[in-house]
Design a protein around this motif. Structure first.
Motif, PDB file in Angstrom:
ATOM      1  N   VAL A  56      41.970  37.102 -22.996  1.00 42.27           N
ATOM      2  CA  VAL A  56      41.199  38.316 -23.163  1.00 42.27           C
ATOM      3  C   VAL A  56      41.251  39.153 -21.898  1.00 42.27           C
ATOM      4  CG1 VAL A  56      39.660  37.262 -24.852  1.00 42.27           C
ATOM      5  CG2 VAL A  56      39.076  37.154 -22.447  1.00 42.27           C
ATOM      6  N   SER A  57      40.783  40.380 -22.019  1.00 48.52           N
ATOM      7  CA  SER A  57      40.791  41.291 -20.883  1.00 48.52           C
ATOM      8  C   SER A  57      39.956  40.737 -19.739  1.00 48.52           C
ATOM      9  CB  SER A  57      40.246  42.652 -21.323  1.00 48.52           C
ATOM     10  OG  SER A  57      40.042  43.478 -20.205  1.00 48.52           O
ATOM     11  N   ALA A  58      40.464  40.907 -18.526  1.00 46.00           N
ATOM     12  CA  ALA A  58      39.753  40.388 -17.358  1.00 46.00           C
ATOM     13  C   ALA A  58      38.571  41.273 -16.972  1.00 46.00           C
ATOM     14  CB  ALA A  58      40.727  40.272 -16.177  1.00 46.00           C
ATOM     15  N   SER A  59      38.464  42.477 -17.586  1.00 45.14           N
ATOM     16  CA  SER A  59      37.421  43.417 -17.200  1.00 45.14           C
ATOM     17  C   SER A  59      36.072  43.096 -17.844  1.00 45.14           C
ATOM     18  CB  SER A  59      37.833  44.848 -17.567  1.00 45.14           C
ATOM     19  OG  SER A  59      38.029  44.953 -18.964  1.00 45.14           O
ATOM     20  N   ALA A  60      36.048  42.237 -18.837  1.00 44.24           N
ATOM     21  CA  ALA A  60      34.801  41.903 -19.514  1.00 44.24           C
ATOM     22  C   ALA A  60      34.856  40.462 -19.996  1.00 44.24           C
ATOM     23  CB  ALA A  60      34.558  42.852 -20.686  1.00 44.24           C
ATOM     24  N   ARG A  61      33.690  39.851 -20.129  1.00 40.29           N
ATOM     25  CA  ARG A  61      33.632  38.487 -20.631  1.00 40.29           C
ATOM     26  C   ARG A  61      34.039  38.435 -22.102  1.00 40.29           C
ATOM     27  NH1 ARG A  61      30.337  34.791 -17.703  1.00 40.29           N
ATOM     28  NH2 ARG A  61      29.481  35.705 -15.792  1.00 40.29           N
ATOM     29  N   ARG A  62      34.466  37.268 -22.535  1.00 45.89           N
ATOM     30  CA  ARG A  62      34.855  37.096 -23.928  1.00 45.89           C
ATOM     31  C   ARG A  62      33.648  37.275 -24.842  1.00 45.89           C
ATOM     32  NH1 ARG A  62      36.107  31.921 -23.959  1.00 45.89           N
ATOM     33  NH2 ARG A  62      34.376  31.175 -25.221  1.00 45.89           N
ATOM     34  N   CYS A  63      33.862  37.942 -25.963  1.00 44.54           N
ATOM     35  CA  CYS A  63      32.806  38.084 -26.957  1.00 44.54           C
ATOM     36  C   CYS A  63      32.515  36.724 -27.584  1.00 44.54           C
ATOM     37  CB  CYS A  63      33.228  39.059 -28.052  1.00 44.54           C
ATOM     38  SG  CYS A  63      33.499  40.766 -27.496  1.00 44.54           S
TER      39      CYS A  63
END
Length: 229
Positions: A84-91
């Motif tokens: 997943v994107s490193a800019s936000a935690r996984r949903c």
């Protein structure tokens, strides 16, 4: 000194010299270390990654090269996800809410392929990211289950802000003939990418699907999570 004594001393010197050479060689090997030895023990240059299981399928990837009814390729059971994107935690499942984009339609008397959208809403207080295919299992009121396969669309990372939604589609074939093998969904169990927890929706459209749960070219399959509407 006798000749016999001189021969014994010469042999002793030769053995001692050979022992010193062997010891030096072993010392160099221990200090320098071979490249293959370091790799086998996990040198810092060797990168490793792990993908958490997700979905009712829980498989880790791959495709069997089969295709859906519309020509879209489908792979193994869904639930597969990439980084997943490193800019936000996984949903996580706990911060997501599932719903249908519309509970009107499709036409369950239509014998062509149709598509419905499932929305996943971020109910948390911070951005979260996801990428990949959710796990989707259809269940009948009598306990039969069908784990839907995935199409060949390449997943893209999406970031979901609080209150926003992302979507994935379910493409399916309705059963319209009396002699069809039928699968009548009652509930849809959804596992977000990289998660183990489930979200459950009632199937609101009635009717039955053409049961192709054992087919290599099913007309019913799902797409990856995409930016919401």
């Amino acid at each position: 000194m006798s000749r016999k004594t001189a021969v014994r001393r010469s042999r002793t010197r030769t053995v001692a010299a050979a022992s010193l050479i062997a010891a030096a060689a072993l010392s160099l090997t221990a200090c320098g270390g071979g490249g293959s030895g370091n790799d086998a023990k996990g040198s810092p240059s060797a990168a490793a990654s792990a993908i958490a299981p997700g979905g009712s399928g829980g498989s880790s990837g791959g495709s069997d090269g089969s295709t859906g009814g519309s020509g879209a390729e489908v792979g193994t059971k869904v639930g597969i996800a990439a980084d997943v994107s490193a800019s936000a935690r996984r949903c996580t499942t706990r911060q997501l809410e599932a719903s249908w984009a519309s509970e009107t339609g499709p036409d369950m008397n239509n014998d062509g392929q149709q598509t419905v959208l499932v929305m996943l809403k971020n109910t948390g207080s911070a951005d979260c990211s996801m990428v990949g295919f959710p796990g989707v299992q259809l269940q009948t009121a009598h306990g039969e289950t069908w784990d839907l396969r995935r199409d060949n669309e390449k997943p893209r990372p999406v970031t979901v802000s609080p209150g926003e939604q992302v979507a994935f589609d379910i493409t399916f074939l309705a059963s319209t003939r009396d002699d069809d093998r039928k699968f009548a969904p009652d509930q849809v169990v959804i596992t977000p990418p990289n998660e183990r927890g489930n979200l459950v929706l009632d199937w609101p459209y009635g009717g039955a699907l053409l049961d192709q749960s054992g087919a290599t070219r099913p007309g019913t399959f799902i797409g990856p999570v995409n930016a919401g509407m």
